[in-house]
Design a protein around this motif. Structure first.
Motif, PDB file in Angstrom:
ATOM      1  N   ILE A 121       0.870  -1.181   0.000  1.00 37.23           N
ATOM      2  CA  ILE A 121       0.000   0.000   0.000  1.00 37.23           C
ATOM      3  C   ILE A 121       0.902   1.225   0.000  1.00 37.23           C
ATOM      4  O   ILE A 121       1.622   1.487   0.971  1.00 37.23           O
ATOM      5  N   ALA A 122       0.917   1.947  -1.099  1.00 38.53           N
ATOM      6  CA  ALA A 122       1.805   3.101  -1.263  1.00 38.53           C
ATOM      7  C   ALA A 122       1.015   4.397  -1.147  1.00 38.53           C
ATOM      8  O   ALA A 122       0.039   4.605  -1.872  1.00 38.53           O
ATOM      9  N   GLN A 123       1.424   5.241  -0.219  1.00 37.31           N
ATOM     10  CA  GLN A 123       0.893   6.600  -0.118  1.00 37.31           C
ATOM     11  C   GLN A 123      -0.624   6.632   0.092  1.00 37.31           C
ATOM     12  O   GLN A 123      -1.296   7.543  -0.367  1.00 37.31           O
ATOM     13  N   ALA A 124      -1.177   5.635   0.814  1.00 41.00           N
ATOM     14  CA  ALA A 124      -2.639   5.571   0.880  1.00 41.00           C
ATOM     15  C   ALA A 124      -3.213   5.124   2.216  1.00 41.00           C
ATOM     16  O   ALA A 124      -4.364   5.447   2.510  1.00 41.00           O
ATOM     17  N   PHE A 125      -2.470   4.389   3.041  1.00 41.53           N
ATOM     18  CA  PHE A 125      -3.109   3.738   4.187  1.00 41.53           C
ATOM     19  C   PHE A 125      -3.619   4.726   5.233  1.00 41.53           C
ATOM     20  O   PHE A 125      -4.494   4.384   6.034  1.00 41.53           O
ATOM     21  N   HIS A 126      -3.132   5.952   5.233  1.00 44.18           N
ATOM     22  CA  HIS A 126      -3.658   6.938   6.187  1.00 44.18           C
ATOM     23  C   HIS A 126      -5.118   7.291   5.892  1.00 44.18           C
ATOM     24  O   HIS A 126      -5.788   7.889   6.730  1.00 44.18           O
ATOM     25  N   TRP A 127      -5.625   6.885   4.714  1.00 44.15           N
ATOM     26  CA  TRP A 127      -7.030   7.127   4.387  1.00 44.15           C
ATOM     27  C   TRP A 127      -7.946   6.012   4.903  1.00 44.15           C
ATOM     28  O   TRP A 127      -9.163   6.084   4.734  1.00 44.15           O
ATOM     29  N   CYS A 128      -7.389   4.977   5.495  1.00 46.92           N
ATOM     30  CA  CYS A 128      -8.191   3.858   5.979  1.00 46.92           C
ATOM     31  C   CYS A 128      -9.104   4.314   7.118  1.00 46.92           C
ATOM     32  O   CYS A 128      -8.648   4.951   8.075  1.00 46.92           O
ATOM     33  N   LEU A 129     -10.383   3.962   7.037  1.00 45.12           N
ATOM     34  CA  LEU A 129     -11.358   4.396   8.036  1.00 45.12           C
ATOM     35  C   LEU A 129     -11.523   3.406   9.177  1.00 45.12           C
ATOM     36  O   LEU A 129     -11.976   3.787  10.263  1.00 45.12           O
ATOM     37  N   HIS A 131      -9.154   0.454  10.784  1.00 46.55           N
ATOM     38  CA  HIS A 131      -7.910  -0.315  10.731  1.00 46.55           C
ATOM     39  C   HIS A 131      -8.126  -1.784  11.102  1.00 46.55           C
ATOM     40  O   HIS A 131      -7.503  -2.677  10.525  1.00 46.55           O
ATOM     41  N   GLY A 132      -8.997  -2.041  12.078  1.00 49.16           N
ATOM     42  CA  GLY A 132      -9.247  -3.417  12.476  1.00 49.16           C
ATOM     43  C   GLY A 132      -9.795  -4.251  11.339  1.00 49.16           C
ATOM     44  O   GLY A 132      -9.320  -5.361  11.065  1.00 49.16           O
ATOM     45  N   LYS A 133     -10.814  -3.731  10.648  1.00 51.80           N
ATOM     46  CA  LYS A 133     -11.393  -4.450   9.514  1.00 51.80           C
ATOM     47  C   LYS A 133     -10.365  -4.630   8.397  1.00 51.80           C
ATOM     48  O   LYS A 133     -10.334  -5.664   7.727  1.00 51.80           O
ATOM     49  N   ALA A 134      -9.532  -3.618   8.191  1.00 53.67           N
ATOM     50  CA  ALA A 134      -8.524  -3.701   7.132  1.00 53.67           C
ATOM     51  C   ALA A 134      -7.528  -4.817   7.417  1.00 53.67           C
ATOM     52  O   ALA A 134      -7.227  -5.640   6.537  1.00 53.67           O
ATOM     53  N   PHE A 135      -7.015  -4.875   8.637  1.00 54.47           N
ATOM     54  CA  PHE A 135      -6.022  -5.913   8.937  1.00 54.47           C
ATOM     55  C   PHE A 135      -6.643  -7.309   8.950  1.00 54.47           C
ATOM     56  O   PHE A 135      -5.971  -8.291   8.615  1.00 54.47           O
ATOM     57  N   ALA A 136      -7.911  -7.418   9.314  1.00 57.04           N
ATOM     58  CA  ALA A 136      -8.588  -8.707   9.200  1.00 57.04           C
ATOM     59  C   ALA A 136      -8.662  -9.135   7.731  1.00 57.04           C
ATOM     60  O   ALA A 136      -8.445 -10.315   7.395  1.00 57.04           O
ATOM     61  N   LYS A 175      -8.106  20.610   7.608  1.00 57.52           N
ATOM     62  CA  LYS A 175      -9.461  20.403   8.155  1.00 57.52           C
ATOM     63  C   LYS A 175      -9.677  18.968   8.638  1.00 57.52           C
ATOM     64  O   LYS A 175     -10.652  18.293   8.279  1.00 57.52           O
ATOM     65  N   ALA A 176      -8.753  18.487   9.453  1.00 52.66           N
ATOM     66  CA  ALA A 176      -8.866  17.185  10.119  1.00 52.66           C
ATOM     67  C   ALA A 176      -8.881  16.000   9.157  1.00 52.66           C
ATOM     68  O   ALA A 176      -9.364  14.917   9.513  1.00 52.66           O
ATOM     69  N   THR A 177      -8.366  16.155   7.942  1.00 56.06           N
ATOM     70  CA  THR A 177      -8.229  14.993   7.069  1.00 56.06           C
ATOM     71  C   THR A 177      -7.133  14.083   7.623  1.00 56.06           C
ATOM     72  O   THR A 177      -6.208  14.548   8.286  1.00 56.06           O
ATOM     73  N   PRO A 178      -7.217  12.779   7.369  1.00 62.16           N
ATOM     74  CA  PRO A 178      -6.195  11.860   7.897  1.00 62.16           C
ATOM     75  C   PRO A 178      -4.826  12.158   7.302  1.00 62.16           C
ATOM     76  O   PRO A 178      -4.688  12.278   6.084  1.00 62.16           O
ATOM     77  N   GLN A 179      -3.826  12.293   8.168  1.00 59.79           N
ATOM     78  CA  GLN A 179      -2.481  12.590   7.713  1.00 59.79           C
ATOM     79  C   GLN A 179      -1.473  11.734   8.467  1.00 59.79           C
ATOM     80  O   GLN A 179      -1.565  11.583   9.684  1.00 59.79           O
ATOM     81  N   LEU A 180      -0.504  11.192   7.748  1.00 61.59           N
ATOM     82  CA  LEU A 180       0.511  10.351   8.369  1.00 61.59           C
ATOM     83  C   LEU A 180       1.269  11.086   9.465  1.00 61.59           C
ATOM     84  O   LEU A 180       1.572  10.525  10.515  1.00 61.59           O
TER      85      LEU A 180
END
Length: 276
Positions: A121-129, A131-136, A175-180
């Motif tokens: 996953i390149a330059q994108a995982f900080h957009w994950c809403l 994390h638990g579901k993603a890692f499952a 404006k509170a967007t997800p950022q690494l």
């Protein structure tokens, strides 16, 4: 687009924004791609089955397919991307019979159980809403020796004053967007799904310099998702302020002053999570 995709990601990377993003965002240092190649336990004959989630416009996919250590290693690469505009652009720019792209998200890839040697996953995982579901989901589609690799190119604000000033000015509009950089991602690696399914994370960084000009720097600022959705007057003011920062040039390291080229300091961060 799916409702489990962040709204700014949907609008900021929608149709019409992708050409600029693809043209102006930096690629990845060769050392980081070599490092990722060594993560897979696949042995000769190499036939890595890779999943690219959040594949975007194909910047990382093209770099991977062109890298000498990867060119003969990949058996099949399946890209997953929720943005219609980015998928369309990816299809136009990635020309390799081993690579395909489909609609999907971090927690709904559509990939079969145990199929993948590697998820990148390149330059994108900080957009994950979630994390638990993603890692499952990652654990489900990885084989027993598989691993998840997260990689980011990060502007090195500590390397030059002008870079820090540029980031500070742009980040006014986050404006509170997800950022690494806000380090909220660390929470992902403490979820019950992560700790039960994956080994403790491994990290490695590389410092490098991309090419910069006034146009490159300005366009790169404008390629950020939360900037692309700004009203025209706010974009114009931001562009003016960026020009002032560049002209002041605190800590600027010239490559060729007459041609107006200088170094754009970056760090490439790779985070590896191996399946238990």
């Amino acid at each position: 687009m799916s409702t489990n995709v962040h709204v700014i990601s949907q609008t900021g990377f929608g149709t019409g924004t992708n050409e600029l993003y693809d043209r102006i965002r930096p690629s990845y240092p060769a050392e980081s791609l070599s490092h990722i190649r060594q993560i897979s336990k696949s042995t000769a004959p190499l036939n890595i089955l890779a999943v690219r989630i959040g594949a975007g416009t194909g910047i990382f996919t093209r770099a991977l397919l062109a890298h000498p250590e990867w060119a003969t290693s990949i058996g099949t690469l399946r890209a997953v991307e929720p943005s219609d505009g980015m998928r369309d652009f990816w299809t136009k720019t990635v020309k390799d019979d081993r690579a395909t792209i489909v609609n999907g998200t971090f927690d709904n890839t559509g990939v079969e159980d145990g199929w993948a040697d590697l998820i990148v996953i390149a330059q994108a995982f900080h957009w994950c809403l979630d994390h638990g579901k993603a890692f499952a989901e990652f654990s489900r589609i990885l084989n027993k020796d598989g691993a998840v690799v997260l990689i980011w190119n990060i502007e090195d604000r500590k390397a030059a004053g002008w870079v820090a000033q540029l980031c500070d000015r742009r980040e006014v509009h986050e404006k509170a967007t997800p950022q690494l950089r806000l380090d909220g991602l660390r929470q992902a690696f403490s979820t019950p799904e992560y700790t039960s399914l994956f080994h403790p994370l491994e990290e490695k960084e590389w410092a490098y310099n991309a090419l910069a000009t006034e146009q490159i720097v300005t366009d790169r600022v404008l390629s950020w998702s939360y900037i692309s959705v700004l009203p025209p007057d706010e974009k114009a003011k931001l562009t003016e302020d960026v020009k002032v920062i560049i002209e002041r040039g605190d800590g600027k390291a010239w490559i060729d002053k007459e041609e107006g080229t200088y170094q754009y300091p970056y760090r490439a961060l790779v985070v590896v999570s191996r399946k238990k």
